[in-house]
Design a protein around this motif. Structure first.
Motif, mmCIF file in Angstrom:
data_model
loop_
_atom_site.group_PDB
_atom_site.id
_atom_site.type_symbol
_atom_site.label_atom_id
_atom_site.label_comp_id
_atom_site.label_asym_id
_atom_site.label_seq_id
_atom_site.Cartn_x
_atom_site.Cartn_y
_atom_site.Cartn_z
ATOM 1 N N SER A 2 -60.744 26.113 -51.367
ATOM 2 C CA SER A 2 -59.657 26.078 -50.382
ATOM 3 C C SER A 2 -58.306 26.276 -51.065
ATOM 4 C CB SER A 2 -59.649 24.754 -49.617
ATOM 5 O OG SER A 2 -60.775 24.652 -48.805
ATOM 6 N N VAL A 3 -58.122 25.627 -52.208
ATOM 7 C CA VAL A 3 -56.889 25.815 -52.963
ATOM 8 C C VAL A 3 -56.759 27.287 -53.353
ATOM 9 C CG1 VAL A 3 -55.656 25.301 -55.115
ATOM 10 C CG2 VAL A 3 -56.772 23.463 -53.842
ATOM 11 N N SER A 4 -57.829 27.889 -53.822
ATOM 12 C CA SER A 4 -57.793 29.294 -54.239
ATOM 13 C C SER A 4 -57.394 30.211 -53.089
ATOM 14 C CB SER A 4 -59.138 29.713 -54.820
ATOM 15 O OG SER A 4 -59.365 29.021 -56.026
ATOM 16 N N ARG A 5 -57.869 29.923 -51.893
ATOM 17 C CA ARG A 5 -57.473 30.737 -50.725
ATOM 18 C C ARG A 5 -55.978 30.587 -50.440
ATOM 19 N NH1 ARG A 5 -62.591 29.304 -49.191
ATOM 20 N NH2 ARG A 5 -61.950 27.474 -47.976
ATOM 21 N N HIS A 6 -55.482 29.356 -50.549
ATOM 22 C CA HIS A 6 -54.039 29.147 -50.350
ATOM 23 C C HIS A 6 -53.240 29.883 -51.426
ATOM 24 C CE1 HIS A 6 -54.189 26.367 -47.027
ATOM 25 N NE2 HIS A 6 -54.944 25.504 -47.689
ATOM 26 N N MET A 7 -53.717 29.800 -52.662
ATOM 27 C CA MET A 7 -53.007 30.443 -53.760
ATOM 28 C C MET A 7 -53.001 31.963 -53.601
ATOM 29 S SD MET A 7 -52.069 27.726 -54.921
ATOM 30 C CE MET A 7 -51.274 27.622 -56.494
ATOM 31 N N SER A 8 -54.065 32.492 -53.061
ATOM 32 C CA SER A 8 -54.139 33.931 -52.817
ATOM 33 C C SER A 8 -53.043 34.367 -51.836
ATOM 34 C CB SER A 8 -55.525 34.290 -52.268
ATOM 35 O OG SER A 8 -55.572 35.655 -51.944
ATOM 36 N N LYS A 9 -52.854 33.594 -50.779
ATOM 37 C CA LYS A 9 -51.814 33.938 -49.799
ATOM 38 C C LYS A 9 -50.419 33.808 -50.403
ATOM 39 C CE LYS A 9 -54.694 33.015 -45.914
ATOM 40 N NZ LYS A 9 -54.756 32.847 -44.507
ATOM 41 N N LEU A 10 -50.213 32.799 -51.230
ATOM 42 C CA LEU A 10 -48.923 32.647 -51.890
ATOM 43 C C LEU A 10 -48.691 33.761 -52.908
ATOM 44 C CD1 LEU A 10 -48.964 28.781 -52.374
ATOM 45 C CD2 LEU A 10 -47.468 30.078 -50.822
ATOM 46 N N SER A 11 -49.758 34.198 -53.543
ATOM 47 C CA SER A 11 -49.671 35.275 -54.523
ATOM 48 C C SER A 11 -49.340 36.610 -53.863
ATOM 49 C CB SER A 11 -50.984 35.367 -55.297
ATOM 50 O OG SER A 11 -50.899 36.333 -56.292
ATOM 51 N N VAL A 12 -49.973 36.889 -52.731
ATOM 52 C CA VAL A 12 -49.693 38.133 -51.992
ATOM 53 C C VAL A 12 -48.217 38.201 -51.619
ATOM 54 C CG1 VAL A 12 -50.101 39.307 -49.784
ATOM 55 C CG2 VAL A 12 -52.036 38.520 -51.153
ATOM 56 N N ALA A 13 -47.637 37.061 -51.279
ATOM 57 C CA ALA A 13 -46.217 37.005 -50.926
ATOM 58 C C ALA A 13 -45.320 36.989 -52.164
ATOM 59 C CB ALA A 13 -45.945 35.773 -50.073
ATOM 60 N N ARG A 14 -45.930 37.051 -53.338
ATOM 61 C CA ARG A 14 -45.222 37.055 -54.617
ATOM 62 C C ARG A 14 -44.376 35.789 -54.827
ATOM 63 N NH1 ARG A 14 -45.074 42.152 -52.653
ATOM 64 N NH2 ARG A 14 -42.931 42.055 -51.943
ATOM 65 N N LEU A 15 -44.906 34.668 -54.335
ATOM 66 C CA LEU A 15 -44.225 33.394 -54.523
ATOM 67 C C LEU A 15 -44.733 32.653 -55.753
ATOM 68 C CD1 LEU A 15 -44.093 32.166 -50.820
ATOM 69 C CD2 LEU A 15 -42.238 33.159 -52.181
ATOM 70 N N ILE A 16 -45.946 32.987 -56.192
ATOM 71 C CA ILE A 16 -46.525 32.344 -57.368
ATOM 72 C C ILE A 16 -47.119 33.388 -58.298
ATOM 73 C CG2 ILE A 16 -47.028 30.171 -56.174
ATOM 74 C CD1 ILE A 16 -50.019 31.155 -56.134
ATOM 75 N N GLU A 17 -47.343 32.971 -59.528
ATOM 76 C CA GLU A 17 -48.020 33.781 -60.537
ATOM 77 C C GLU A 17 -49.106 32.911 -61.149
ATOM 78 O OE1 GLU A 17 -44.806 34.570 -63.203
ATOM 79 O OE2 GLU A 17 -44.027 36.196 -61.963
ATOM 80 N N SER A 18 -50.060 33.543 -61.798
ATOM 81 C CA SER A 18 -51.134 32.773 -62.412
ATOM 82 C C SER A 18 -51.469 33.315 -63.786
ATOM 83 C CB SER A 18 -52.377 32.811 -61.527
ATOM 84 O OG SER A 18 -52.888 34.124 -61.457
ATOM 85 N N ARG A 19 -52.144 32.478 -64.530
ATOM 86 C CA ARG A 19 -52.712 32.902 -65.809
ATOM 87 C C ARG A 19 -54.066 32.223 -65.919
ATOM 88 N NH1 ARG A 19 -52.775 29.223 -70.003
ATOM 89 N NH2 ARG A 19 -51.586 27.328 -69.599
ATOM 90 N N LYS A 20 -54.973 32.889 -66.574
ATOM 91 C CA LYS A 20 -56.315 32.341 -66.736
ATOM 92 C C LYS A 20 -56.489 31.929 -68.189
ATOM 93 C CE LYS A 20 -61.068 33.133 -65.678
ATOM 94 N NZ LYS A 20 -61.993 33.599 -64.733
ATOM 95 N N GLU A 21 -57.060 30.754 -68.367
ATOM 96 C CA GLU A 21 -57.384 30.275 -69.710
ATOM 97 C C GLU A 21 -58.805 29.732 -69.647
ATOM 98 O OE1 GLU A 21 -55.872 26.765 -72.551
ATOM 99 O OE2 GLU A 21 -54.353 28.228 -71.947
ATOM 100 N N GLY A 22 -59.718 30.455 -70.274
ATOM 101 C CA GLY A 22 -61.126 30.083 -70.164
ATOM 102 C C GLY A 22 -61.550 30.211 -68.714
#
Length: 124
Positions: free
Chosen positions: A44-64
C-alpha cells in the motif's frame, strides 16, 4: 496545468499528505518505516509512493532490497510551507511524528539505518 493537476491528485489523499509531512522532517525514509507509522502494508505504501513519484514530489533510491524515499528537488517548497502551516497542528500529524520518532529509534530496524535518522527542521 498538467503538472498542477498531477500534484493536486497526488495530494488528494490523507495518507499521501501524511507521507509528505513525514518526509519534510526527515532526509529520507524506508518503505518499512512509513508503513509502520501509517499502520498499512508495504505494498500500500508503494502504491502511494508511485502516485507521489508520478507527480514528481518524491524521489527514491534502492539499496539492496530496500527503497528509500525523500522529497524531490522539484518539490514546490511554497506548497510544503502551506501544508506545514495548515496541517502541523493536526493531532494525526503530531501523532505520526511521535510514532516515527519511536520507529527511527528501534535498534531492530538495522536494515533501515543509513540516512533515515537525519532530520530537517520541523515544526512540532
Amino acid at each position: 496545468m498538467k503538472k498542477t493537476l498531477e500534484i493536486t491528485k497526488a495530494l488528494a489523499d490523507r495518507n499521501r499528505l501524511r507521507i509528505i509531512l513525514m518526509l519534510s522532517c526527515n532526509e529520507e525514509l524506508c518503505v518499512c518505516q512509513i508503513a509502520d507509522v501509517l499502520n498499512i502494508t508495504m505494498p500500500s505504501v508503494s502504491r502511494h509512493m508511485s502516485k507521489l513519484s508520478v507527480a514528481r514530489l518524491i524521489e527514491s533510491r534502492k539499496e539492496g532490497r530496500w527503497i528509500y524515499y525523500r522529497l524531490s528537488e522539484e518539490f514546490p517548497y511554497d506548497l510544503l510551507d502551506w501544508l506545514e502551516e495548515n496541517l502541523s497542528d493536526s493531532n494525526e500529524i503530531q501523532n505520526d511524528r511521535r510514532v516515527l520518532e519511536k520507529v527511527l529509534s528501534k535498534k531492530s530496524m538495522d536494515f533501515c539505518k543509513n540516512n533515515s535518522n537525519i532530520r530537517r527542521k520541523c515544526n512540532e
